[in-house]
Design an enzyme around this catalytic site. Structure first.
Site, short mmCIF file in Angstrom:
data_model
loop_
_atom_site.label_atom_id
_atom_site.label_comp_id
_atom_site.label_asym_id
_atom_site.label_seq_id
_atom_site.Cartn_x
_atom_site.Cartn_y
_atom_site.Cartn_z
N PHE A 30 44.46 40.62 40.11
CA PHE A 30 44.17 41.08 38.76
C PHE A 30 44.86 42.42 38.51
O PHE A 30 44.94 43.26 39.41
CB PHE A 30 42.65 41.22 38.57
CG PHE A 30 42.24 41.37 37.14
CD1 PHE A 30 42.20 40.27 36.31
CD2 PHE A 30 41.92 42.61 36.63
CE1 PHE A 30 41.83 40.39 34.98
CE2 PHE A 30 41.55 42.75 35.30
CZ PHE A 30 41.50 41.63 34.47
N ASP A 79 37.53 42.09 46.19
CA ASP A 79 37.11 42.03 44.79
C ASP A 79 36.41 40.69 44.57
O ASP A 79 37.02 39.63 44.72
CB ASP A 79 38.35 42.16 43.90
CG ASP A 79 38.03 42.12 42.41
OD1 ASP A 79 36.98 41.58 42.04
OD2 ASP A 79 38.86 42.60 41.62
N TYR A 136 29.38 40.97 34.33
CA TYR A 136 29.30 40.33 33.01
C TYR A 136 29.84 38.91 32.99
O TYR A 136 29.84 38.26 31.96
CB TYR A 136 30.01 41.18 31.95
CG TYR A 136 31.34 41.75 32.36
CD1 TYR A 136 32.48 40.97 32.38
CD2 TYR A 136 31.45 43.08 32.73
CE1 TYR A 136 33.70 41.50 32.76
CE2 TYR A 136 32.66 43.63 33.11
CZ TYR A 136 33.78 42.83 33.12
OH TYR A 136 34.99 43.36 33.51
N LYS A 137 30.29 38.41 34.14
CA LYS A 137 30.75 37.03 34.21
C LYS A 137 29.57 36.14 34.63
O LYS A 137 28.70 35.82 33.83
CB LYS A 137 31.92 36.91 35.16
CG LYS A 137 33.13 37.79 34.80
CD LYS A 137 34.27 37.56 35.75
CE LYS A 137 35.37 38.60 35.65
NZ LYS A 137 35.82 38.97 34.33
N ARG A 188 42.02 28.56 31.04
CA ARG A 188 41.01 28.55 32.11
C ARG A 188 39.73 27.94 31.56
O ARG A 188 39.24 28.36 30.51
CB ARG A 188 40.72 29.96 32.61
CG ARG A 188 41.85 30.63 33.34
CD ARG A 188 41.38 31.90 34.06
NE ARG A 188 40.64 32.80 33.19
CZ ARG A 188 40.13 33.97 33.59
NH1 ARG A 188 40.26 34.35 34.85
NH2 ARG A 188 39.48 34.75 32.76
#
Length: 411
Positions: free
Chosen positions: A132, A209, A234-235, A383
């Protein structure tokens, strides 16, 4: 026509047999007719109805009622208490090694900066080119700040970093290796224990991560002998926009953890207002400033729900969801020129599936107008983020069928 009817019937069968299906009703918006398919839980999870009640209660009774007394009564302890619950329920970490604080970006910087300082005269940071952007940008900055060299591990476009790829770039100068448990684009699950062992045998440390895995793919940070880890909430942890992240520092590294952002709440006696900074003992030394209490409220509800369901059951549902998505891809998207950009092996696949097609940027915008909400990632990928506790098989099929319709109309 027979294919779509069969897949719709299969989705209904899978929903009927799903032991977790009843939990879906606890999420706000799960039956919203204007959003027939929300397939972006890997970017922002749906809120729980319990969170709406918790936020209301907090504002009225804790913030509004207890006022500043709340800090002494519970708020100051919440980052560590929630960290321990995350560790127990989701991360496979014993108490005293996890804390909730700051954003993922800030925590990655803190952990990496402390790790390279603890590494002594070692001069290299290893990372992969497809990680990322935040992870790569932070390590570039730390390398420039500390006079270190970046070494790059190569990853397959539809996969991720293998132990073999890491072995090629680590050595006696390796200070820190920074990788993702689940690749943000492909969904590839890295072999954390094997890679961690390789790095340790070379004398380095590893920072993992877990942004795209925490809450959907089980982790065993202690058993895997991980050094450091961080992830957002928050995922799949459904903490809401901008919810604070969490950090893990193995107990064996806490004594030599030198905080690069020395704030008052990471000090041993913050209310002593001492002239000089003396770090707190244990995981508290990772904290810098005032903890974002309101941002932690929703995380508590999702961690409790995951604990109720069990991470093994969450993972089993995730594998079934992504397996169904791959089967549907083969039948209705591959014939339209789409390409699967995620692993086919469920053991190597997280909870999202990426599909590529040159027209997907435009297709995604059209889907959003219809309330079909997947995620777009450059250069040409959609995705499908399938959050196990809030996404149904029927919803998954609705989204894939809509993608197929858009591709068919453009063809």
């Amino acid at each position: 026509m027979r294919t779509t009817s069969r897949l719709a019937h299969r989705a209904a069968e899978l929903d009927a047999a799903d032991p977790l299906s009843g939990l879906r009703a606890r999420f706000l918006g799960h039956d919203d007719p204007d959003v027939p398919a929300y397939l972006d839980g890997n970017s922002l999870g749906r809120p729980l109805a319990a969170t709406l009640e918790r936020l209301n209660e907090f504002v009225r009774n804790q913030w509004g009622g207890r006022l500043i007394r709340g800090w002494d009564e519970s708020w100051l302890e919440l980052p560590r208490r929630l960290g321990d619950e995350l560790g127990r329920t989701v991360l496979g970490a014993a108490p005293g090694q996890c804390v909730v604080a700051d954003s993922t970006t800030v925590l990655l910087y803190k952990l990496a900066r402390a790790a390279v300082e603890a590494g002594g005269d070692r001069t290299e940071i290893v990372l992969d080119r497809d990680n990322f952007p935040t992870d790569r940008y932070i390590m570039e900055g730390i390398a420039a700040e500390c006079g270190l060299t970046l070494r790059w591990a190569e990853a397959d476009y539809d996969g991720g970093v293998s132990p073999e790829a890491v072995a090629e770039v680590i050595g006696p100068r390796t200070s820190l290796v920074v990788l993702s448990h689940v690749a943000y684009r492909s969904g590839y699950i890295a072999d954390v224990p094997a890679i961690t062992d390789l790095v340790h045998r070379a004398g380095g440390r590893v920072l993992w991560d877990l942004c795209h895995s925490a809450g959907s793919v089980p982790a065993e940070l202690d058993a895997w002998n991980v050094d450091y880890a961080a992830g957002c909430s928050y995922k799949y942890l459904n903490g809401g926009p901008g919810a604070p992240a969490w950090a893990y520092v193995a107990a064996r590294h806490q004594a030599d953890f030198r905080q690069p952002i020395q704030g008052w709440l990471g000090a041993g006696d913050p209310f002593g207002m001492a002239r000089d900074y003396v770090p707190a003992a244990g995981i508290q030394r990772v904290v810098s400033g005032t903890p974002p209490i309101m941002g932690m409220l929703a995380i508590q509800d999702m961690v409790a729900l995951i604990g109720e369901a069990g991470m093994d059951a969450v993972r089993a549902k995730s594998e079934l969801l992504t397996g169904f998505a791959v089967d549907a891809f083969d039948e209705v998207l591959a014939p339209l020129g789409a390409v699967l950009a995620s692993p086919r092996d469920p053991a190597r696949r997280g909870s999202h599936v990426t599909v590529d097609h040159p027209s997907f940027r435009e297709v995604t915008a059209r889907l959003w107008d219809q309330g079909i909400i997947p995620d777009y990632r450059n250069p040409n990928g959609i995705r499908l983020g399938l959050s196990p506790l809030s996404t149904s098989f029927a919803e998954t099929w609705t989204g894939i069928e809509a993608i197929a319709a858009e591709l068919g109309s453009r063809a």
